[in-house]
Design a protein around this motif. Sequence first.
Motif, short mmCIF file in Angstrom:
data_model
loop_
_atom_site.label_atom_id
_atom_site.label_comp_id
_atom_site.label_asym_id
_atom_site.label_seq_id
_atom_site.Cartn_x
_atom_site.Cartn_y
_atom_site.Cartn_z
N LEU A 139 0.83 -1.21 0.00
CA LEU A 139 0.00 0.00 0.00
C LEU A 139 0.87 1.26 0.00
N GLY A 140 1.92 1.24 0.79
CA GLY A 140 2.83 2.38 0.85
C GLY A 140 3.52 2.64 -0.48
N VAL A 141 3.98 1.58 -1.13
CA VAL A 141 4.63 1.71 -2.44
C VAL A 141 3.67 2.35 -3.43
N LEU A 142 2.45 1.84 -3.51
CA LEU A 142 1.49 2.38 -4.48
C LEU A 142 1.09 3.81 -4.15
N ALA A 143 0.99 4.13 -2.88
CA ALA A 143 0.62 5.49 -2.48
C ALA A 143 1.74 6.48 -2.81
N GLU A 144 2.97 6.08 -2.59
CA GLU A 144 4.10 6.99 -2.82
C GLU A 144 4.47 7.10 -4.29
N GLN A 145 4.36 6.02 -5.03
CA GLN A 145 4.77 6.03 -6.43
C GLN A 145 3.69 6.61 -7.35
N ARG A 146 2.46 6.53 -6.91
CA ARG A 146 1.31 6.94 -7.73
C ARG A 146 1.38 6.25 -9.08
#
Length: 144
Positions: A24-31
């Motif tokens: 979730l963090g990866v997807l939120a930060e990378q957009r």
Amino acid sequence: MTSQAAQRLRDAGLRVTAPRLTVLGVLAEQRGHHDVGTVTALARERLGALSTQAAYDVLHALAEAGLVRRIQPAGSPALFEIRVGDNHHHLVCRACGRVEDVDCVVGEAPCLEPSTNGAYHVDEAEVTFWGMCTDCSSDDKEHR
């Protein structure tokens, strides 16, 4: 982000685990829109270890719970994005495969109605626009 992500997982009825929080963090930060390989590589940088199968399992669980969205443009691998809960569509470049979000011009789901819906109650329309991004259009002109 971690406490918010943990609460989102709990609210969706999912156990809070390090791989789920990390993805979730990866997807939120990378957009944007990312394939499993990209998500796995970025998650491994944070966790130290994450199998590709575990990443698939996490992404599947998150998509089933409505926390991430899975799209699969024709001829492309599945892509995942954090943007959910709205009625948006996608633009895909035929040359490089870049994917961009496009807001629905009507604003309410579904933003398109089929000419006939038979016995269906339509609640969503998924549209993919295909073309050439500006970068690829410029490259194409340079090679003529």
